[in-house]
Design a protein around this motif. Structure first.
Motif, mmCIF file in Angstrom:
data_model
loop_
_atom_site.group_PDB
_atom_site.id
_atom_site.type_symbol
_atom_site.label_atom_id
_atom_site.label_comp_id
_atom_site.label_asym_id
_atom_site.label_seq_id
_atom_site.Cartn_x
_atom_site.Cartn_y
_atom_site.Cartn_z
ATOM 1 N N ASN A 64 0.827 -1.198 0.000
ATOM 2 C CA ASN A 64 0.000 0.000 0.000
ATOM 3 C C ASN A 64 0.867 1.255 0.000
ATOM 4 O O ASN A 64 1.929 1.289 0.614
ATOM 5 C CB ASN A 64 -0.917 0.017 1.219
ATOM 6 C CG ASN A 64 -2.017 -1.017 1.109
ATOM 7 O OD1 ASN A 64 -2.393 -1.434 0.022
ATOM 8 N ND2 ASN A 64 -2.533 -1.440 2.245
ATOM 9 N N ILE A 65 0.393 2.281 -0.681
ATOM 10 C CA ILE A 65 1.086 3.559 -0.734
ATOM 11 C C ILE A 65 0.525 4.438 0.380
ATOM 12 O O ILE A 65 -0.684 4.607 0.502
ATOM 13 C CB ILE A 65 0.884 4.236 -2.104
ATOM 14 C CG1 ILE A 65 1.497 3.368 -3.199
ATOM 15 C CG2 ILE A 65 1.464 5.638 -2.115
ATOM 16 C CD1 ILE A 65 1.215 3.838 -4.602
ATOM 17 N N THR A 66 1.418 4.998 1.181
ATOM 18 C CA THR A 66 0.994 5.867 2.269
ATOM 19 C C THR A 66 0.483 7.181 1.707
ATOM 20 O O THR A 66 1.146 7.816 0.892
ATOM 21 C CB THR A 66 2.165 6.141 3.229
ATOM 22 O OG1 THR A 66 2.671 4.899 3.696
ATOM 23 C CG2 THR A 66 1.732 6.990 4.400
ATOM 24 N N ILE A 67 -0.694 7.586 2.132
ATOM 25 C CA ILE A 67 -1.278 8.842 1.684
ATOM 26 C C ILE A 67 -1.053 9.880 2.771
ATOM 27 O O ILE A 67 -1.462 9.695 3.917
ATOM 28 C CB ILE A 67 -2.778 8.681 1.388
ATOM 29 C CG1 ILE A 67 -2.972 7.666 0.262
ATOM 30 C CG2 ILE A 67 -3.401 10.032 1.035
ATOM 31 C CD1 ILE A 67 -4.401 7.289 0.007
ATOM 32 N N LYS A 68 -0.396 10.960 2.410
ATOM 33 C CA LYS A 68 -0.133 12.029 3.367
ATOM 34 C C LYS A 68 -1.346 12.956 3.419
ATOM 35 O O LYS A 68 -1.909 13.292 2.380
ATOM 36 C CB LYS A 68 1.113 12.819 2.970
ATOM 37 C CG LYS A 68 2.374 12.003 3.035
ATOM 38 C CD LYS A 68 3.576 12.847 2.687
ATOM 39 C CE LYS A 68 4.844 12.016 2.777
ATOM 40 N NZ LYS A 68 6.018 12.812 2.432
ATOM 41 N N PRO A 69 -1.736 13.369 4.613
ATOM 42 C CA PRO A 69 -2.897 14.248 4.719
ATOM 43 C C PRO A 69 -2.621 15.611 4.084
ATOM 44 O O PRO A 69 -1.495 16.097 4.103
ATOM 45 C CB PRO A 69 -3.133 14.374 6.227
ATOM 46 C CG PRO A 69 -1.848 13.981 6.861
ATOM 47 C CD PRO A 69 -1.154 13.048 5.914
ATOM 48 N N PHE A 70 -3.663 16.208 3.535
ATOM 49 C CA PHE A 70 -3.584 17.517 2.893
ATOM 50 C C PHE A 70 -4.044 18.586 3.872
ATOM 51 O O PHE A 70 -5.095 18.475 4.478
ATOM 52 C CB PHE A 70 -4.459 17.532 1.637
ATOM 53 C CG PHE A 70 -4.645 18.892 1.044
ATOM 54 C CD1 PHE A 70 -3.591 19.550 0.442
ATOM 55 C CD2 PHE A 70 -5.878 19.526 1.087
ATOM 56 C CE1 PHE A 70 -3.754 20.801 -0.114
ATOM 57 C CE2 PHE A 70 -6.048 20.782 0.528
ATOM 58 C CZ PHE A 70 -4.990 21.418 -0.068
ATOM 59 N N SER A 71 -3.249 19.629 4.042
ATOM 60 C CA SER A 71 -3.597 20.734 4.937
ATOM 61 C C SER A 71 -3.995 21.936 4.091
ATOM 62 O O SER A 71 -3.137 22.604 3.512
ATOM 63 C CB SER A 71 -2.416 21.096 5.837
ATOM 64 O OG SER A 71 -2.687 22.310 6.505
ATOM 65 N N SER B 227 1.515 23.600 -5.827
ATOM 66 C CA SER B 227 0.768 22.549 -6.510
ATOM 67 C C SER B 227 0.730 21.297 -5.642
ATOM 68 O O SER B 227 1.591 21.087 -4.793
ATOM 69 C CB SER B 227 1.396 22.229 -7.866
ATOM 70 O OG SER B 227 2.707 21.744 -7.692
ATOM 71 N N ILE B 228 -0.298 20.510 -5.866
ATOM 72 C CA ILE B 228 -0.462 19.228 -5.183
ATOM 73 C C ILE B 228 -0.742 18.191 -6.250
ATOM 74 O O ILE B 228 -1.576 18.401 -7.134
ATOM 75 C CB ILE B 228 -1.641 19.256 -4.193
ATOM 76 C CG1 ILE B 228 -1.384 20.269 -3.102
ATOM 77 C CG2 ILE B 228 -1.877 17.883 -3.592
ATOM 78 C CD1 ILE B 228 -2.560 20.499 -2.209
ATOM 79 N N TRP B 229 -0.017 17.081 -6.189
ATOM 80 C CA TRP B 229 -0.228 16.001 -7.139
ATOM 81 C C TRP B 229 -1.195 15.009 -6.525
ATOM 82 O O TRP B 229 -0.925 14.416 -5.495
ATOM 83 C CB TRP B 229 1.104 15.333 -7.467
ATOM 84 C CG TRP B 229 0.992 14.193 -8.424
ATOM 85 C CD1 TRP B 229 0.449 14.218 -9.673
ATOM 86 C CD2 TRP B 229 1.440 12.855 -8.216
ATOM 87 N NE1 TRP B 229 0.542 12.994 -10.268
ATOM 88 C CE2 TRP B 229 1.149 12.126 -9.390
ATOM 89 C CE3 TRP B 229 2.066 12.212 -7.166
ATOM 90 C CZ2 TRP B 229 1.459 10.787 -9.524
ATOM 91 C CZ3 TRP B 229 2.369 10.872 -7.310
ATOM 92 C CH2 TRP B 229 2.079 10.179 -8.472
ATOM 93 N N TYR B 230 -2.364 14.847 -7.142
ATOM 94 C CA TYR B 230 -3.376 13.927 -6.635
ATOM 95 C C TYR B 230 -3.224 12.520 -7.211
ATOM 96 O O TYR B 230 -3.807 11.579 -6.714
ATOM 97 C CB TYR B 230 -4.785 14.442 -6.963
ATOM 98 C CG TYR B 230 -5.220 15.581 -6.089
ATOM 99 C CD1 TYR B 230 -5.468 15.376 -4.743
ATOM 100 C CD2 TYR B 230 -5.377 16.847 -6.606
ATOM 101 C CE1 TYR B 230 -5.870 16.422 -3.924
ATOM 102 C CE2 TYR B 230 -5.785 17.897 -5.786
ATOM 103 C CZ TYR B 230 -6.033 17.670 -4.472
ATOM 104 O OH TYR B 230 -6.436 18.698 -3.673
ATOM 105 N N GLY B 231 -2.493 12.376 -8.258
ATOM 106 C CA GLY B 231 -2.360 11.060 -8.866
ATOM 107 C C GLY B 231 -1.941 11.196 -10.308
ATOM 108 O O GLY B 231 -1.520 12.265 -10.758
#
Length: 94
Positions: free
Chosen positions: A64-71, A84-88
């Motif tokens: 599983n890939i760890t998902i970091k929380p978005f602030s 920028s934020i990369w969602y996928g």
């Protein structure tokens, strides 16, 4: 207008120095370790589509890939730099 390195900004002197430490840097650009081609023909399309839609092996990560929380508070914080934020795969929020 300032660009991020990922979107075409010129590398800084520090970047160029770091690049020079790589055995793949030839002084002007990076060279692939393996030959990379962009050749594709219409005759290969059926087998390509079959592989893309029906073969499952190698399509998911082994762990599983760890998902970091978005602030949103940190993201919305005033800044004169582009953020920028990369969602996928191909989703980016700027």
């Amino acid at each position: 207008m300032k660009f991020l390195k990922q979107f075409g900004a010129k590398p800084s002197a520090a970047d160029l120095k770091r690049y020079s430490l790589s055995k793949n840097w030839n002084g002007k650009l990076f060279e692939n370790i393996e030959e990379t081609t962009m050749d594709f023909s219409w005759s290969k399309l059926p087998s390509f589509l079959k592989k893309q839609f029906f073969e499952k092996k190698g399509k998911a990560p082994e762990t599983n890939i760890t998902i970091k929380p978005f602030s949103s508070q940190l993201f919305d914080k005033a800044s004169n730099l582009m953020q920028s934020i990369w969602y996928g795969h191909s989703a980016i929020f700027m």
